[in-house]
Design an enzyme around this catalytic site. Structure first.
Site, mmCIF file in Angstrom:
data_model
loop_
_atom_site.group_PDB
_atom_site.id
_atom_site.type_symbol
_atom_site.label_atom_id
_atom_site.label_comp_id
_atom_site.label_asym_id
_atom_site.label_seq_id
_atom_site.Cartn_x
_atom_site.Cartn_y
_atom_site.Cartn_z
ATOM 1 N N LYS A 33 0.797 -1.290 -0.018
ATOM 2 C CA LYS A 33 -0.036 0.017 0.057
ATOM 3 C C LYS A 33 0.990 1.176 0.009
ATOM 4 O O LYS A 33 0.386 2.235 -0.417
ATOM 5 C CB LYS A 33 -0.916 0.036 1.207
ATOM 6 C CG LYS A 33 -1.768 -1.167 1.499
ATOM 7 C CD LYS A 33 -2.265 -1.169 2.973
ATOM 8 C CE LYS A 33 -2.924 -2.364 3.202
ATOM 9 N NZ LYS A 33 -3.147 -2.774 4.602
ATOM 10 N N GLY A 34 2.197 1.172 0.237
ATOM 11 C CA GLY A 34 2.895 2.322 0.539
ATOM 12 C C GLY A 34 3.186 3.197 -0.447
ATOM 13 O O GLY A 34 3.350 4.512 -0.209
ATOM 14 N N GLU A 43 7.395 2.413 -6.523
ATOM 15 C CA GLU A 43 7.362 1.787 -5.192
ATOM 16 C C GLU A 43 7.657 2.804 -4.157
ATOM 17 O O GLU A 43 8.338 3.953 -4.522
ATOM 18 C CB GLU A 43 8.429 0.874 -5.221
ATOM 19 C CG GLU A 43 9.308 0.235 -3.964
ATOM 20 C CD GLU A 43 7.800 -0.658 -3.029
ATOM 21 O OE1 GLU A 43 6.919 -0.183 -2.984
ATOM 22 O OE2 GLU A 43 8.215 -1.794 -2.689
ATOM 23 N N ASP A 44 7.469 2.754 -3.033
ATOM 24 C CA ASP A 44 7.546 3.754 -1.776
ATOM 25 C C ASP A 44 9.028 3.807 -1.482
ATOM 26 O O ASP A 44 9.532 4.981 -1.540
ATOM 27 C CB ASP A 44 6.679 3.538 -0.699
ATOM 28 C CG ASP A 44 7.016 2.073 -0.107
ATOM 29 O OD1 ASP A 44 7.764 1.292 -0.546
ATOM 30 O OD2 ASP A 44 6.400 1.916 1.220
ATOM 31 N N ASP A 48 14.690 -0.749 0.201
ATOM 32 C CA ASP A 48 15.559 -0.998 1.364
ATOM 33 C C ASP A 48 16.801 -2.082 1.203
ATOM 34 O O ASP A 48 17.756 -1.852 0.634
ATOM 35 C CB ASP A 48 14.602 -1.129 2.558
ATOM 36 C CG ASP A 48 15.200 -1.362 3.943
ATOM 37 O OD1 ASP A 48 16.213 -0.642 4.104
ATOM 38 O OD2 ASP A 48 14.614 -2.264 4.660
ATOM 39 N N LYS A 102 17.206 3.741 0.189
ATOM 40 C CA LYS A 102 18.342 3.592 1.231
ATOM 41 C C LYS A 102 19.202 2.948 0.578
ATOM 42 O O LYS A 102 19.343 1.769 0.799
ATOM 43 C CB LYS A 102 17.615 2.815 2.511
ATOM 44 C CG LYS A 102 16.588 3.670 3.177
ATOM 45 C CD LYS A 102 16.240 2.833 4.543
ATOM 46 C CE LYS A 102 15.238 3.595 5.132
ATOM 47 N NZ LYS A 102 14.460 2.644 6.273
ATOM 48 N N PHE A 121 14.318 5.184 9.943
ATOM 49 C CA PHE A 121 12.927 4.769 9.668
ATOM 50 C C PHE A 121 11.977 5.736 9.655
ATOM 51 O O PHE A 121 11.869 6.678 10.197
ATOM 52 C CB PHE A 121 12.500 3.787 10.687
ATOM 53 C CG PHE A 121 11.283 3.012 10.177
ATOM 54 C CD1 PHE A 121 11.365 1.734 9.783
ATOM 55 C CD2 PHE A 121 9.878 3.372 10.453
ATOM 56 C CE1 PHE A 121 10.439 1.004 9.203
ATOM 57 C CE2 PHE A 121 8.716 2.583 9.952
ATOM 58 C CZ PHE A 121 9.228 1.486 9.342
ATOM 59 N N ASP A 127 4.098 3.524 6.388
ATOM 60 C CA ASP A 127 3.710 3.223 7.355
ATOM 61 C C ASP A 127 4.711 2.677 8.560
ATOM 62 O O ASP A 127 5.658 2.074 8.293
ATOM 63 C CB ASP A 127 2.686 1.983 7.472
ATOM 64 C CG ASP A 127 3.234 0.659 7.093
ATOM 65 O OD1 ASP A 127 3.990 0.533 6.010
ATOM 66 O OD2 ASP A 127 2.763 -0.097 7.758
#
Ligand code: IMP
Ligand code: MG
Length: 179
Positions: free
Chosen positions: A42-43, A98-99, A102, A130, A151, A158
């Site tokens: 959902k990001g 994509e959000d 990582d 990141k 973070f 979220d």
């Protein structure tokens, strides 16, 4: 919500300007085709909605939801698809939205999946990157912001399903997730 953030990392105005800039760059790459723009739920939803509004090419939308447990230590983990696409991507140009990247587990696997399904091209557009956390080979074609290993929440991202509706990107206080 606001008090749970240590500080604002990226303001609403910075987001607005940079997302528009990236969308303009993406426009330049697709003159002629009709790519399928896939939002990873959902990001990515808020970024996705802002991003596509600046695309001036014909597009189709689709969404996918995946869970990436098995990432990190147990790198043997496979990506689990919670909700698959409605579209057939074979022979199509795909833009994955994509959000955040990582470890790279999610996008490395998704890119491979789309290639296996016969996509003509797969382009990765991410809001945040990141870099220092990368464990899997994946390179965004378009990245809005490089960030440090902290973070972050807001603008779709979220912590435990909270904070997605914050209008900016904030650094979450450690005490929130370290207790
Ligand atoms: P990867 O598969 O390790 O690249 O992780 C990508 C996913 O991890 C993202 O889609 C996010 O859901 C989550 N994630 C990683 N870092 C953060 C963060 O700082 N805030 C919120 N979610 C994060
Ligand atoms: Mg998440």
């Amino acid at each position: 919500m606001h008090q749970d953030c240590e500080r604002v990392l990226i303001t609403e105005e910075e987001l607005r300007r940079r997302v528009e800039e990236i969308a303009r760059a993406v426009n330049g790459r697709y003159q002629g085709g009709t790519p399928i723009v896939v939002g990873i739920l959902k990001g990515s939803i808020i970024f996705f909605a802002d991003f596509i509004r600046h695309l001036e090419i014909p597009i189709r939308l689709d969404f996918m939801s995946v869970s990436s447990y098995g990432e990190g230590a147990a790198s043997s983990g496979k990506l689990r698809i919670r909700k698959d696409l409605d579209s057939d991507v074979s022979g199509r140009d795909v833009i994955l939205v994509e959000d955040i990247i990582d470890s790279g587990f999610t996008l490395a696997n998704l890119k491979k999946l789309f290639e296996e399904r016969g996509a003509r091209s797969v382009c990765i557009v991410t809001l945040l990157n990141k870099k220092d956390r990368r464990e899997y080979d994946v390179f965004p074609d378009f990245n809005c912001f490089d960030i440090e290993n902290e973070f972050v929440v807001g603008y779709g991202l979220d912590y435990d399903e909270r904070y997605r509706n914050l209008p900016y990107i904030g650094i979450l206080k450690r005490e929130i997730y370290e207790t």
